[in-house]
Design an enzyme around this catalytic site. Structure first.
Site, PDB file in Angstrom:
ATOM      1  N   LYS A   4       0.830  -1.205   0.000  1.00 38.58           N
ATOM      2  CA  LYS A   4       0.000   0.000   0.000  1.00 38.58           C
ATOM      3  C   LYS A   4       0.858   1.246   0.000  1.00 38.58           C
ATOM      4  O   LYS A   4       1.881   1.313   0.675  1.00 38.58           O
ATOM      5  CB  LYS A   4      -0.857  -0.027   1.288  1.00 38.58           C
ATOM      6  N   ASP A  13      -0.752  -0.270  12.977  1.00 38.81           N
ATOM      7  CA  ASP A  13      -1.456  -1.555  12.864  1.00 38.81           C
ATOM      8  C   ASP A  13      -2.405  -1.609  11.678  1.00 38.81           C
ATOM      9  O   ASP A  13      -3.560  -2.031  11.808  1.00 38.81           O
ATOM     10  CB  ASP A  13      -2.210  -1.874  14.171  1.00 38.81           C
ATOM     11  N   LYS A  46       5.067   2.411  -3.019  1.00 41.72           N
ATOM     12  CA  LYS A  46       4.887   3.800  -3.455  1.00 41.72           C
ATOM     13  C   LYS A  46       5.040   3.870  -4.958  1.00 41.72           C
ATOM     14  O   LYS A  46       5.762   3.057  -5.551  1.00 41.72           O
ATOM     15  CB  LYS A  46       5.956   4.697  -2.810  1.00 41.72           C
TER      16      LYS A  46
HETATM   17  N1  GLU Z   1       0.310   8.908   0.285  1.00 43.91           N
HETATM   18  C1  GLU Z   1      -0.107   8.740   1.626  1.00 43.91           C
HETATM   19  C2  GLU Z   1       1.082   8.426   2.510  1.00 43.91           C
HETATM   20  O1  GLU Z   1       2.206   8.769   2.207  1.00 43.91           O
HETATM   21  C3  GLU Z   1      -1.257   7.764   1.761  1.00 43.91           C
HETATM   22  C4  GLU Z   1      -0.979   6.358   1.339  1.00 43.91           C
HETATM   23  C5  GLU Z   1      -2.215   5.464   1.308  1.00 43.91           C
HETATM   24  O2  GLU Z   1      -3.289   5.894   1.694  1.00 43.91           O
HETATM   25  O3  GLU Z   1      -2.061   4.323   0.879  1.00 43.91           O
HETATM   26  O4  GLU Z   1       0.957   7.906   3.577  1.00 43.91           O
END
Ligand code: GLU
Length: 472
Positions: free
Chosen positions: A70, A99, A106
């Site tokens: 993610k 958690d 990224k």
């Molecule tokens: N871009 C955001 C971060 O750096 C959100 C990442 C997301 O929601 O997956 O945390």
């Protein structure tokens, strides 16, 4: 970047190593956690006007110890492989700290989004998504992007639409990306989530009387002065919520075009309106223009919130920073070489991988909503409010007193989606800070909150690896 500066990824590695020494974990396991598992660098052509442009883009999956991976997608000219790797690594630690059961990833597209029309941006976004699909780098159980610098809900809607077109009939397709518009499988509260999380986190930091005493401050947010660098999505919501819900005084703002200072507090809404009308935050009535936009970082204040890009506090300006607390709303705003100078001054650095984790936390809620195919609150809202109404009725009957309609409506309210999201976010930020602070206070050797946060993350990730049967 010149040789005597650490690259962004090397900075993250340096901080990792500093913390790893406190964990006693096996070398091989630490090495596996530290490296980026998969780096996908791509180039693809997009027709812009009459010409083809070759676009450089990335997706990095840092850790697969939990799936999906993610992390956001950044659109900026500064994007490069090292940066995306560093940001992906930070996502791994960030998710562990709050958690959220994901690995870190990224994405980055090396463009200036302001130089393209929405039509052209849509073409670029759809093509990028297609490349991810081709290499199996996206999917609700594989890798789930989200907004980051230069992207927002609009881009996420394009990503979902492209994915769903290719994956016709995939029932959980909506969970392939988060940060979508609320009407298109998004969730209430996602846009403000990172800023709201920064507020909850800072409020928790400021609630410890002894910690505040050490830096000469009273406990609580009320009346504290704040300077925000970057008035984008994260900076704006941090300032807005800190003012409205925390009673903070915003005294300085820096943006691309310059910086302003106003001792008795900046009216944020008026500033946003002023910027819309004039195209700039400068010459805001009652405020002083600062000579350079970087000067805002050096203002005397209680809380400094860098909320734009990495490496804004460097070895060079660190000695002039006068803030008592720095909340790293951006990822990596403090260069590794600057850290010691700030810590020696006694500044409390609230690390990025904790303080800006509100975005991914609410992304997790959005993903759960997508997989459950139901909005939060649908099952229990009426049931709860009926129960509360009966309770209030019983209280009235037993006391012989009548509760006024306004008070009654507050007492009998069932939770909407936004109430649940914000309360889940608040719980997450409060609990995560307590865990980090606990590691920090219990150890006599850990000297700063970043190291404590890393240690907390490494313990959780290593136990995940152990549960997987790897590194038993
Ligand atoms: N871009 C955001 C971060 O750096 C959100 C990442 C997301 O929601 O997956 O945390």
């Amino acid at each position: 970047m010149s040789n005597n500066h650490l690259s962004f990824f090397a900075s993250v590695e340096r901080n990792f190593d500093k913390a790893a020494a406190h964990t006693g974990l096996p070398k091989g396991l630490l090495e596996q956690i530290k490296v980026c598992n998969a780096v996908y660098q791509m180039r693809f052509p997009v027709k812009i006007g009459n010409e083809y442009q070759v676009i450089e883009a990335y997706r990095v999956q840092h850790s697969h110890h939990r799936l999906p991976t993610k992390g956001g997608i950044r659109y900026a000219t500064s994007v490069n492989q090292d940066e995306v790797m560093a940001l992906a690594a930070l996502m791994t630690y960030k998710c562990a700290i709050v958690d959220v059961p994901f690995g870190g990833a990224k994405g980055g597209v090396k463009i200036n989004p302001r130089a393209y029309t929405p039509f052209q941006l849509e073409k670029i976004t759809r093509r990028y998504t297609t490349e991810l699909i081709r290499k199996n780098f996206i999917g609700p159980g594989i890798d789930v992007p989200a907004p980051d610098y230069g992207t927002g809900s609009r881009e996420m809607a394009w990503i979902l639409d492209t994915y769903a077109t290719f994956k016709h009939g995939e029932i959980d397709a909506a969970g392939c990306v988060t940060g979508k518009p609320v009407q298109q499988n998004g969730i209430q509260g996602r846009t403000a989530a990172t800023g709201r999380g920064v507020f909850y986190g800072l409020r928790e930091v400021c609630s410890f009387k002894d910690d505040m005493k050490k830096i000469g401050l009273e406990a609580g947010m009320e009346g504290k002065t704040m300077v925000v660098q970057g008035l984008g999505n994260v900076g704006y919501h941090t300032a807005d919520i800190s003012i409205r819900e925390g009673g903070v005084k915003l005294i300085g703002v820096a943006e691309y075009e310059g910086a302003i200072y106003k001792k008795d507090g900046i009216d944020l809404e008026a500033l946003v309106k002023h910027r819309k009308e004039t195209g700039s935050i400068l010459d805001f009535p009652g405020a002083k223009n600062l000579k350079n936009r970087e000067d805002a970082l050096e203002l005397e204040c209680d809380i400094l919130v860098p909320a734009a890009l990495e490496n804004v506090i460097t070895k060079e300006n660190a000695k002039r920073i006068k803030a008592k607390i720095i909340g790293e709303a951006a990822n990596g705003p403090i260069a590794a070489e600057a850290e010691d100078t700030l810590l020696k001054k006694g500044i409390i650095i609230v690390p990025d991988m904790y303080i800006n984790a509100g975005g991914v936390t609410v992304s997790y809620f959005e993903w759960l909503k997508n997989l459950s195919h139901m909005r939060f609150g649908r099952m229990e809202k009426r049931f709860n409010s009926n129960t509360y109404e009966n309770l209030v009725g019983t209280v009235e009957r037993l006391t012989g007193k009548v509760i006024g309609p306004k008070e009654k409506s507050i007492l009998t309210k069932g939770a909407d989606e936004i109430d649940l999201v914000n309360s889940g976010l608040e719980e997450t930020m409060v609990e995560a800070y307590r865990q980090i602070r606990d590691v920090f206070v219990r150890s006599r050797k850990i000297e700063d909150l970043r190291t404590a946060a890393f240690v907390s993350a490494l313990r959780k990730i290593s136990s995940d690896y152990q549960n997987l049967g790897i590194f038993p």
